[in-house]
Write a protein that holds these residues in place. Sequence first.
Motif, mmCIF file in Angstrom:
data_model
loop_
_atom_site.group_PDB
_atom_site.id
_atom_site.type_symbol
_atom_site.label_atom_id
_atom_site.label_comp_id
_atom_site.label_asym_id
_atom_site.label_seq_id
_atom_site.Cartn_x
_atom_site.Cartn_y
_atom_site.Cartn_z
ATOM 1 N N THR A 114 -3.291 -39.336 -33.762
ATOM 2 C CA THR A 114 -2.847 -38.095 -34.391
ATOM 3 C C THR A 114 -2.751 -38.300 -35.896
ATOM 4 O O THR A 114 -2.285 -39.350 -36.366
ATOM 5 N N PRO A 115 -3.168 -37.328 -36.696
ATOM 6 C CA PRO A 115 -3.107 -37.487 -38.151
ATOM 7 C C PRO A 115 -1.675 -37.448 -38.660
ATOM 8 O O PRO A 115 -0.797 -36.799 -38.088
ATOM 9 N N GLU A 116 -1.438 -38.152 -39.760
ATOM 10 C CA GLU A 116 -0.124 -38.156 -40.389
ATOM 11 C C GLU A 116 0.016 -36.951 -41.324
ATOM 12 O O GLU A 116 -0.983 -36.354 -41.737
ATOM 13 N N PRO A 117 1.241 -36.566 -41.647
ATOM 14 C CA PRO A 117 1.423 -35.444 -42.588
ATOM 15 C C PRO A 117 0.800 -35.757 -43.940
ATOM 16 O O PRO A 117 0.993 -36.847 -44.484
ATOM 17 N N PRO A 118 0.027 -34.845 -44.508
ATOM 18 C CA PRO A 118 -0.613 -35.103 -45.803
ATOM 19 C C PRO A 118 0.410 -35.024 -46.929
ATOM 20 O O PRO A 118 1.552 -34.601 -46.735
ATOM 21 N N ALA A 124 -2.887 -33.852 -54.850
ATOM 22 C CA ALA A 124 -2.906 -35.153 -54.186
ATOM 23 C C ALA A 124 -3.529 -35.042 -52.797
ATOM 24 O O ALA A 124 -4.271 -35.931 -52.363
ATOM 25 N N ARG A 125 -3.246 -33.943 -52.120
ATOM 26 C CA ARG A 125 -3.832 -33.742 -50.791
ATOM 27 C C ARG A 125 -5.348 -33.591 -50.883
ATOM 28 O O ARG A 125 -6.090 -34.116 -50.037
ATOM 29 N N ALA A 126 -5.818 -32.891 -51.902
ATOM 30 C CA ALA A 126 -7.266 -32.722 -52.074
ATOM 31 C C ALA A 126 -7.945 -34.048 -52.396
ATOM 32 O O ALA A 126 -9.027 -34.347 -51.891
ATOM 33 N N LEU A 127 -7.309 -34.873 -53.234
ATOM 34 C CA LEU A 127 -7.889 -36.166 -53.575
ATOM 35 C C LEU A 127 -7.932 -37.080 -52.352
ATOM 36 O O LEU A 127 -8.944 -37.739 -52.099
ATOM 37 N N LEU A 128 -6.851 -37.117 -51.568
ATOM 38 C CA LEU A 128 -6.842 -37.971 -50.383
ATOM 39 C C LEU A 128 -7.871 -37.495 -49.362
ATOM 40 O O LEU A 128 -8.544 -38.310 -48.720
ATOM 41 N N HIS A 129 -8.018 -36.187 -49.230
ATOM 42 C CA HIS A 129 -9.030 -35.657 -48.313
ATOM 43 C C HIS A 129 -10.439 -36.049 -48.770
ATOM 44 O O HIS A 129 -11.294 -36.400 -47.941
ATOM 45 N N ALA A 130 -10.673 -36.014 -50.075
ATOM 46 C CA ALA A 130 -11.988 -36.411 -50.589
ATOM 47 C C ALA A 130 -12.238 -37.901 -50.375
ATOM 48 O O ALA A 130 -13.364 -38.311 -50.057
ATOM 49 N N GLN A 180 -15.842 -32.368 -54.769
ATOM 50 C CA GLN A 180 -14.717 -31.713 -54.105
ATOM 51 C C GLN A 180 -13.550 -31.470 -55.046
ATOM 52 O O GLN A 180 -12.812 -30.500 -54.880
ATOM 53 N N VAL A 181 -13.359 -32.375 -56.015
ATOM 54 C CA VAL A 181 -12.292 -32.205 -57.011
ATOM 55 C C VAL A 181 -12.950 -32.313 -58.385
ATOM 56 O O VAL A 181 -13.068 -33.409 -58.947
ATOM 57 N N PRO A 182 -13.438 -31.214 -58.956
ATOM 58 C CA PRO A 182 -14.226 -31.288 -60.202
ATOM 59 C C PRO A 182 -13.481 -31.905 -61.371
ATOM 60 O O PRO A 182 -14.105 -32.536 -62.238
ATOM 61 N N GLU A 196 -1.313 -42.267 -59.389
ATOM 62 C CA GLU A 196 -0.235 -41.320 -59.122
ATOM 63 C C GLU A 196 -0.125 -40.993 -57.638
ATOM 64 O O GLU A 196 0.976 -40.855 -57.100
ATOM 65 N N LEU A 197 -1.259 -40.867 -56.956
ATOM 66 C CA LEU A 197 -1.230 -40.561 -55.524
ATOM 67 C C LEU A 197 -0.540 -41.659 -54.742
ATOM 68 O O LEU A 197 0.273 -41.391 -53.856
ATOM 69 N N ALA A 198 -0.852 -42.902 -55.072
ATOM 70 C CA ALA A 198 -0.222 -44.003 -54.343
ATOM 71 C C ALA A 198 1.233 -44.181 -54.725
ATOM 72 O O ALA A 198 2.051 -44.589 -53.897
ATOM 73 N N ALA A 199 1.578 -43.841 -55.968
ATOM 74 C CA ALA A 199 2.955 -44.048 -56.429
ATOM 75 C C ALA A 199 3.911 -43.001 -55.890
ATOM 76 O O ALA A 199 5.107 -43.259 -55.750
ATOM 77 N N THR A 200 3.423 -41.804 -55.588
ATOM 78 C CA THR A 200 4.313 -40.747 -55.120
ATOM 79 C C THR A 200 4.709 -40.914 -53.657
ATOM 80 O O THR A 200 5.689 -40.315 -53.217
ATOM 81 N N GLU A 201 3.970 -41.710 -52.889
ATOM 82 C CA GLU A 201 4.307 -41.912 -51.478
ATOM 83 C C GLU A 201 5.368 -43.000 -51.331
ATOM 84 O O GLU A 201 5.426 -43.945 -52.104
ATOM 85 N N ARG A 202 6.200 -42.836 -50.323
ATOM 86 C CA ARG A 202 7.242 -43.824 -50.036
ATOM 87 C C ARG A 202 6.637 -44.949 -49.191
ATOM 88 O O ARG A 202 6.644 -44.913 -47.972
#
Length: 297
Positions: A114-118, A124-130, A180-182, A196-202
């Motif tokens: 099952t996928p985890e909450p984005p 940040a969600r768009a970058l992780l999806h890309a 996907q993220v111009p 920033e994406l990695a730093a914002t997650e716990r």
Amino acid sequence: MTRSTTARRDRTTNPTGTQEASLRGGAIPKTPSLTPDQSFDALYAFCAPALVRQTYLLTGRRELAREAVERAFQLAWQRWPEVARDRDPGGWVRATAYEYALSPWHGFRPRYRTPEPPPADPSARALLHALLRLPPSYRRTLVLYDGVGLDLPETAAETEASTPAAASRLTRAREAVAAQVPELADPDALHRRLTELAATERLRADAPNSVRTCGERRNVFWTRAAIAFTVAIIGATGLTLRTAPTHYEAPIAPAQAVRGVPPAPALGPLSRTELSLRAKLRAEAENGPERLVPSPG
């Protein structure tokens, strides 16, 4: 695409100036007086937090990122004399963690189906999806070059590819992310957003003593399992040698019907002589010497 190593090192620092949010991690101090436990703890303290964030960018799963890093350090502790003498112990652990995290077998585990909450932030969600839509080899190359800050030869060596192949993967990965993220077409902006994406997650790593203890327990378990398996093989071999036949025994042929034998003839009527003999035998006494000793004449 070619840049100097100094420029690449400068880009690995966090915009806020703190080491905790960096994807690269700090430098490992060279103190020859440290014991093996202390040197392992120092390597873990400097590399594990950043390595968990890097692995999260590869998998998009927080628990899998932590598990991969812990397994990599457990394996490093089991091979600590070899890892401690390596030219780059942090790179050794990083490569092991990446290999474990990108293993396709995790898709068969129920906890990872099952996928985890984005992330809550849409950008940040768009970058992780890309990132997750990239092939694993492209994703790993992009994270190592634009996220961790390795130069191209180092990235090629760690991904076990030639330098032209690594450059091609990096170019295609950047193009796919920019499609996907111009706003991330600029490599500097991509590096900043990855950090920033990695730093914002716990994302937290376990204590080093817990990792060492778990690794030792796992090593003892597999050692005992190997011993038990070896004993079972030896016992099965001994039982086979004791019960196996010592010479060749031809197999018994299956039963078959005998053909060509004439049927037994039926008895016809007795002759006069045979009838007389039968009557005489019936008239004689059943006991007595005359039944044992033939009569003269």
